[in-house]
Design a protein around this motif. Structure first.
Motif, short mmCIF file in Angstrom:
data_model
loop_
_atom_site.label_atom_id
_atom_site.label_comp_id
_atom_site.label_asym_id
_atom_site.label_seq_id
_atom_site.Cartn_x
_atom_site.Cartn_y
_atom_site.Cartn_z
N TYR A 322 0.83 -1.22 0.00
CA TYR A 322 0.00 0.00 0.00
C TYR A 322 0.86 1.26 0.00
O TYR A 322 1.85 1.37 0.72
CB TYR A 322 -0.94 0.02 1.22
CG TYR A 322 -1.70 1.32 1.26
CD1 TYR A 322 -2.78 1.52 0.39
CD2 TYR A 322 -1.31 2.37 2.10
CE1 TYR A 322 -3.45 2.73 0.37
CE2 TYR A 322 -1.97 3.58 2.08
CZ TYR A 322 -3.04 3.76 1.21
OH TYR A 322 -3.68 4.96 1.18
N GLN A 352 -5.50 -1.96 -3.33
CA GLN A 352 -4.70 -1.04 -2.50
C GLN A 352 -5.50 -0.64 -1.25
O GLN A 352 -4.98 -0.64 -0.15
CB GLN A 352 -4.31 0.20 -3.32
CG GLN A 352 -3.14 -0.04 -4.24
CD GLN A 352 -1.82 -0.08 -3.49
OE1 GLN A 352 -1.54 0.76 -2.66
NE2 GLN A 352 -1.01 -1.10 -3.76
N SER A 356 -4.71 -1.03 2.76
CA SER A 356 -4.55 0.14 3.64
C SER A 356 -5.22 -0.10 4.99
O SER A 356 -4.84 0.49 5.98
CB SER A 356 -5.12 1.39 2.99
OG SER A 356 -6.53 1.32 3.00
#
Ligand code: SF4
Length: 358
Positions: A322, A352, A356
């Motif tokens: 990330y 992504q 996160s």
């Protein structure tokens, strides 16, 4: 005849002078390889590469491609990059992995130009003898030619379980090229012995299990096929397994024990361009279409097209660790992108975002 024996030996010497590491000569009987090709096509392993079947028998009957052909000169040119850090680049998720063969100048151009020079030398010799009309045509992955079968028959190596030609003194990091000719040259009869033995390293390492059985590659699962030849959607089941591979995949060569014997190329044309051996994914992804076209001029990478380029790097960015900058870059390319590209970029953004929150 003696003069053709002399010519065959000269062809090998000239081939070496022109940068080929090995040259062999064979006839046009490709029946065994024709059977393998037919069953490969019938199994659907060619995916949507219609060009593999559309030329009918031209691929397996050389005289149909160039009338009068009775011999084929098969030549090998090595391309291993001296500084290749294949495994290290694959582990660096922020970097782009480009197959070794595509890092430098487009091999089609290099090989065909050299083969044309070889043809000219043969022509001069034949003319000096004043004996026979010489016809010849050079190919390098540029026409329906069964190049691996031809190379195997000409003694350049054996077709390994990974479906590539392997040479016991040179591994598999090499290009092939051919000259079809009507000259009755003596043929090389010493076919290489298959030395794969009980090894299955390439089958085991393939990230998508595309080598579905020894000597059987299913392109529908192959990362090289998807990143180079596929013009549409890459199946979700393949995307994560692509890792950071944005053009081609070398895993089945990297792992092959015979590549211990591969020697690095001295060809300046095959030196990596645009930092393709160590480029950052984000830098390549930022290229505009005109930058892509300019930077890939004379490179095999152009084949994937700008949409394919964004799609492939988008997937690799989705697979990277990330990073805010990656999400921003992916979003910035959504506007104006084709629906096909958008779908891949949204997949990558979601990947992504998922990371996160971990
Ligand atoms: S990795 Fe092993 S099985 Fe595969 S091509 Fe090389 S020697 Fe043959």
């Amino acid at each position: 005849m003696e003069k053709y024996s002399e010519l065959a030996s000269l062809i090998k010497t000239w081939g070496n002078q022109l940068g080929f590491q090995q040259v062999g000569i064979t006839d046009t009987d490709l029946e065994e390889h024709e059977k393998h090709l037919s069953s490969w096509l019938l199994n659907g392993y060619a995916a949507d590469m219609e060009y593999m079947s559309k030329h009918g028998e031209k691929r397996t009957k050389p005289e149909m491609l160039l009338p009068g052909t009775i011999r084929i000169i098969s030549a090998r040119m090595d391309y291993l990059n001296r500084n290749a850090q294949t495994k290290k680049t694959l582990r660096s998720k922020s970097k782009a992995y480009v197959a070794q063969y595509a890092m430098g100048r487009d091999y089609h151009k290099v090989i065909r130009a050299r083969l044309n020079q070889l043809s000219l030398r043969i022509n001069d010799y034949i003319e000096a003898q004043g004996t026979q009309d010489f016809t010849a045509r050079a190919f390098s992955d540029s026409a329906p030619v069964l190049e691996k079968g031809i190379a195997e028959k000409a003694g350049l190596g054996w077709i390994g379980k990974n479906t590539l030609i392997l040479n016991e003194n040179a591994g598999s990091w090499f290009f092939l090229g051919e000259i079809y000719t009507n000259i009755p040259l003596p043929i090389d009869k010493d076919a290489a012995v298959n030395r794969c033995g009980t090894c299955t390293a390439c089958i085991d390492v393939c990230p998508t299990k595309a080598i579905v059985a020894p000597y059987q590659l299913d392109s529908r699962k192959c990362i090289s096929y998807h990143t180079i030849e596929n013009r549409g959607v890459i199946p979700v089941s393949i995307r994560e397994k692509m890792g950071n591979r944005i053009f081609g995949c070398d895993d089945c060569q990297t792992v092959c024990p015979w590549n211990r014997y591969a020697r690095p190329t001295e060809e300046l044309d095959f030196k990596p361009r645009n930092n393709f051996d160590a480029a950052l994914l984000l830098s390549l992804f930022k290229w505009t279409k005109s930058e892509f076209l300019k930077n890939t001029e004379g490179s095999a990478i152009r084949r994937t097209g700008y949409d394919g380029w964004l799609r492939n790097i988008g997937i690799a960015l989705g697979n990277a660790d990330y990073d805010d900058r990656i999400v921003e870059a992916l979003k910035s390319k959504l506007q104006g992108a084709s629906n096909m590209v958008k779908e891949h970029l949204n997949w990558a953004i979601n990947r992504q975002v998922e990371k996160s929150s971990i």
